[in-house]
Design an enzyme around this catalytic site. Sequence first.
Site, PDB file in Angstrom:
ATOM      1  CG  HIS A 187      -2.114  -0.920   1.088  1.00 26.73           C
ATOM      2  ND1 HIS A 187      -2.702  -1.335   2.318  1.00 26.73           N
ATOM      3  CD2 HIS A 187      -2.276  -1.876   0.136  1.00 26.73           C
ATOM      4  CE1 HIS A 187      -3.681  -2.453   1.805  1.00 26.73           C
ATOM      5  NE2 HIS A 187      -3.491  -2.694   0.630  1.00 26.73           N
TER       6      HIS A 187
ATOM      7  CG  PHE B 219       1.191 -10.024   4.640  1.00 27.62           C
ATOM      8  CD1 PHE B 219       1.189 -10.366   5.979  1.00 27.62           C
ATOM      9  CD2 PHE B 219       0.906 -11.041   3.624  1.00 27.62           C
ATOM     10  CE1 PHE B 219       0.898 -11.412   6.425  1.00 27.62           C
ATOM     11  CE2 PHE B 219       0.656 -12.335   4.296  1.00 27.62           C
ATOM     12  CZ  PHE B 219       0.677 -12.569   5.448  1.00 27.62           C
ATOM     13  CB  CYS B 220       0.208  -2.978   4.097  1.00 31.34           C
ATOM     14  SG  CYS B 220      -0.021  -2.558   5.635  1.00 31.34           S
ATOM     15  CB  ALA B 221       0.162  -6.458  -0.178  1.00 27.87           C
TER      16      ALA B 221
END
Length: 462
Positions: A133, A378-380
């Site tokens: 992100h 995982f901020c993805a």
Amino acid sequence: MSSTATFAPSCTPSHSDEALPVLGRDVQVPLVTGGEAPYAALDYAASAPALQRVWDDVAAYAPYYGSVHRGAGYLSQLSTELFEQSRQTVAEFLGCREGDQVVFTRATTDSLNLLAAALPKGTRVFVFETEHHASLLPWRAHDVTYLDAPRSPERAVATLESALHAAPAGPKLVCVTGASNVTGEVWPVRELARAAHRHGARLVLDAAQLAPHRPVSLTELEADWVAFSGHKLYAPFGAGVLAGRADWLRAAEPYLAGGGASRRVTRSADGTVEVEWQHNEARHEAGSPNVIGAYAIASACRALTEAGFDRLVAREEELLGRLRTGLADVPEVKVLSLFGEDADRVGVVSFVVEGWNSSHFAAALSAEYGIGVRDGLFCAHPLLRTLLGQEGDTPGECGAPEAAPGERSLNAVRVSFGAGTPDEHVDRFVAAVRELVRDGARWTYRTEDGRCVPETPGHAGS
């Protein structure tokens, strides 16, 4: 006395088959099943532990800390020299070209938001949905083309070529990761940069996951900018870097307005304030900079360079091979990948376990074995949805032995390691995975604020 003479970098010799010394290797953590265990830190992709070398260098400098650039006193002058030497050390570490700038920021996220604010008007941005992100979201004020996840490095280049070919004239920027924070797969950065340049575009490299594991050179990779975070490079002191071409940075309004970014401020006859901004890196470093953070990054750069990336990469590949072989022996474990079995990887592996909610699995590794990993998205988020082939986002009860009928729990477990990881940590992790899959958790867990946590003592499972 110069700062170089006062703070000569410490030297921590290490044999070729040993991990680099890091803080925390001797930490004992309590287990819910009784007793303690040495903590196995296997969440390097989130934040790596500080190298002992970095800690020692920072501790030696700390008594001499002073505000930089604007002080006449000895400590201020010393700190200024140290700060600018750190900038030069980072430039050398990144293979910067003549004229490139090294701007100290707070982290990768801050670096990419800075660059996003500096883009010329009308810039079109191209970014793969596979990005973290931090490199996926900063561009939303511009015209953004989001590219589908490619299933091979060659497909990544072809996808970008096609998108750039169809784009109208004007300034263009490509943002790409160096190594995935989810799969650990290494991206074809040089080939993507060349594709970008063929179509008049520029490329910024998110090296947050690449720089701690592989050498990163702007010259060799032919990238225009690179961003990374100190806390992933064994220097967790709240600093990051944006390095690369100076022209767009010099032409942009300062990222933050304030002292340090301004060269001259005057009152006009009509009562307004006129500002002449700096043209060097200080233009985007307003306020008192994080001198300790910058020095810590420089110390880590020296330590990794002196240790030798050839040796570090060889050792990491050996550990990665042991990890992947161990997981492959557990049929219930599915390792996530975009590029396939033979892809080049750094020490980051994500997986799901049949019959387990990933939060439950990660909680059991921590509470029962003293092993710290990460679970979730995982901020993805777009990448995980692609890899897991799911649209839903319904969390499951972490204590359930298997997902409820119809439930689609969208999360995974990630294990990550690096230059400071002992062999024993990887071996213990593989053994724990096998045991949990075979025997199940030995403790009862519950969901609290969306996370899986062990029940309080007295509620152990059978």
